[in-house]
Motif scaffolding. Sequence first.
Motif, PDB file in Angstrom:
ATOM      1  N   ASN A 253       0.848  -1.209   0.000  1.00 33.59           N
ATOM      2  CA  ASN A 253       0.000   0.000   0.000  1.00 33.59           C
ATOM      3  C   ASN A 253       0.879   1.253   0.000  1.00 33.59           C
ATOM      4  O   ASN A 253       0.513   2.275   0.574  1.00 33.59           O
ATOM      5  N   ARG A 254       2.037   1.169  -0.648  1.00 36.37           N
ATOM      6  CA  ARG A 254       3.038   2.238  -0.563  1.00 36.37           C
ATOM      7  C   ARG A 254       2.528   3.597  -1.065  1.00 36.37           C
ATOM      8  O   ARG A 254       2.738   4.615  -0.425  1.00 36.37           O
ATOM      9  N   SER A 255       1.853   3.597  -2.211  1.00 37.77           N
ATOM     10  CA  SER A 255       1.382   4.863  -2.774  1.00 37.77           C
ATOM     11  C   SER A 255       0.474   5.600  -1.792  1.00 37.77           C
ATOM     12  O   SER A 255       0.624   6.814  -1.568  1.00 37.77           O
ATOM     13  N   PHE A 256      -0.469   4.873  -1.208  1.00 37.66           N
ATOM     14  CA  PHE A 256      -1.395   5.498  -0.270  1.00 37.66           C
ATOM     15  C   PHE A 256      -0.685   5.919   1.007  1.00 37.66           C
ATOM     16  O   PHE A 256      -0.914   7.016   1.522  1.00 37.66           O
ATOM     17  N   THR A 257       0.192   5.059   1.517  1.00 32.30           N
ATOM     18  CA  THR A 257       0.901   5.357   2.762  1.00 32.30           C
ATOM     19  C   THR A 257       1.711   6.637   2.637  1.00 32.30           C
ATOM     20  O   THR A 257       1.642   7.524   3.498  1.00 32.30           O
ATOM     21  N   ILE A 258       2.492   6.746   1.564  1.00 32.97           N
ATOM     22  CA  ILE A 258       3.344   7.923   1.373  1.00 32.97           C
ATOM     23  C   ILE A 258       2.495   9.165   1.143  1.00 32.97           C
ATOM     24  O   ILE A 258       2.769  10.231   1.711  1.00 32.97           O
ATOM     25  N   ALA A 259       1.442   9.043   0.330  1.00 33.29           N
ATOM     26  CA  ALA A 259       0.563  10.190   0.090  1.00 33.29           C
ATOM     27  C   ALA A 259      -0.071  10.659   1.382  1.00 33.29           C
ATOM     28  O   ALA A 259      -0.198  11.872   1.641  1.00 33.29           O
ATOM     29  N   LEU A 260      -0.435   9.710   2.229  1.00 31.95           N
ATOM     30  CA  LEU A 260      -1.084  10.030   3.500  1.00 31.95           C
ATOM     31  C   LEU A 260      -0.121  10.760   4.442  1.00 31.95           C
ATOM     32  O   LEU A 260      -0.477  11.778   5.043  1.00 31.95           O
ATOM     33  N   LEU A 261       1.095  10.257   4.543  1.00 32.62           N
ATOM     34  CA  LEU A 261       2.056  10.827   5.484  1.00 32.62           C
ATOM     35  C   LEU A 261       2.669  12.131   4.985  1.00 32.62           C
ATOM     36  O   LEU A 261       3.190  12.918   5.778  1.00 32.62           O
ATOM     37  N   LYS A 262       2.593  12.339   3.679  1.00 34.88           N
ATOM     38  CA  LYS A 262       3.147  13.581   3.128  1.00 34.88           C
ATOM     39  C   LYS A 262       2.065  14.602   2.799  1.00 34.88           C
ATOM     40  O   LYS A 262       2.346  15.667   2.282  1.00 34.88           O
ATOM     41  N   LYS A 263       0.808  14.251   3.114  1.00 40.15           N
ATOM     42  CA  LYS A 263      -0.314  15.153   2.807  1.00 40.15           C
ATOM     43  C   LYS A 263      -0.205  16.461   3.571  1.00 40.15           C
ATOM     44  O   LYS A 263      -0.464  17.540   3.040  1.00 40.15           O
ATOM     45  N   ASP A 264       0.214  16.369   4.827  1.00 36.43           N
ATOM     46  CA  ASP A 264       0.317  17.556   5.676  1.00 36.43           C
ATOM     47  C   ASP A 264       1.772  18.016   5.768  1.00 36.43           C
ATOM     48  O   ASP A 264       2.664  17.218   6.052  1.00 36.43           O
ATOM     49  N   LYS A 265       1.999  19.284   5.530  1.00 35.86           N
ATOM     50  CA  LYS A 265       3.352  19.822   5.643  1.00 35.86           C
ATOM     51  C   LYS A 265       3.805  19.818   7.104  1.00 35.86           C
ATOM     52  O   LYS A 265       4.987  19.733   7.396  1.00 35.86           O
ATOM     53  N   ASN A 266       2.829  19.938   8.003  1.00 39.57           N
ATOM     54  CA  ASN A 266       3.125  19.886   9.433  1.00 39.57           C
ATOM     55  C   ASN A 266       3.405  18.432   9.818  1.00 39.57           C
ATOM     56  O   ASN A 266       2.524  17.593   9.798  1.00 39.57           O
TER      57      ASN A 266
END
Length: 219
Positions: A99-112
């Motif tokens: 689920n790498r694409s979703f995981t990375i998108a999720l964790l990088k969604k917020d700049k904070n």
Amino acid sequence: MAKKKEVTNQDILGFYIDYFLENNKAPHSVYKFAKQYNFEEAVFYANFSSFEQIEKTFFTSLFQQTMSLLEKSEDFESYDARTKLLSFYFTYFEMLTANRSFTIALLKKDKNKLKSLSKLTDLRKHFKQFFDTLEIEKIDLKQEKLIEFQEKTMSEMAWFQFLFTLKFWIEDTSLSFEKTDIFIEKSVNTSFDLMDIAPLKSLIDFGKFMWQERSSFKM
């Protein structure tokens, strides 16, 4: 009008992952999200309080799947603490990779970064509870408060190690993420070597002996 679907929380999680990857963002509203996937808005709130909770559930869902797979193994219960933790890491990160694409998108969604880490708060609880079940030999400190502090410190350090491993995995560009596998093995083995209390226990025993025999060494 088509009949509304009967969906589970895992269905909703799957819908959310699909929507997020297709649109590179969370849905605008629960109403529109439910309408798009043909289920009642009330069903959403019967399973989740918000989209943020879905994101937290994603990580804990992988944790539960990991533990379920490990516990199905006849050998898992006989493993020592080090091997159990290694097995957990390899299995959990294999699921993250799927689920790498979703995981990375999720964790990088917020700049904070703190807000990103908030998605892992439920996983943190599960991980620390799992770590506490590992039969890791500890120093007998006698005092209850010191024992509690030692246990909290060990589980907290284990969680920081997990976060560091997650960061390494996110930045890993090696084929099949083989460098992450090497990192997991070396970091877990190193942490257990550092937690090996046998040398420290020998030093404490020697200190006790020297204290008891101090009169023999008077000049």
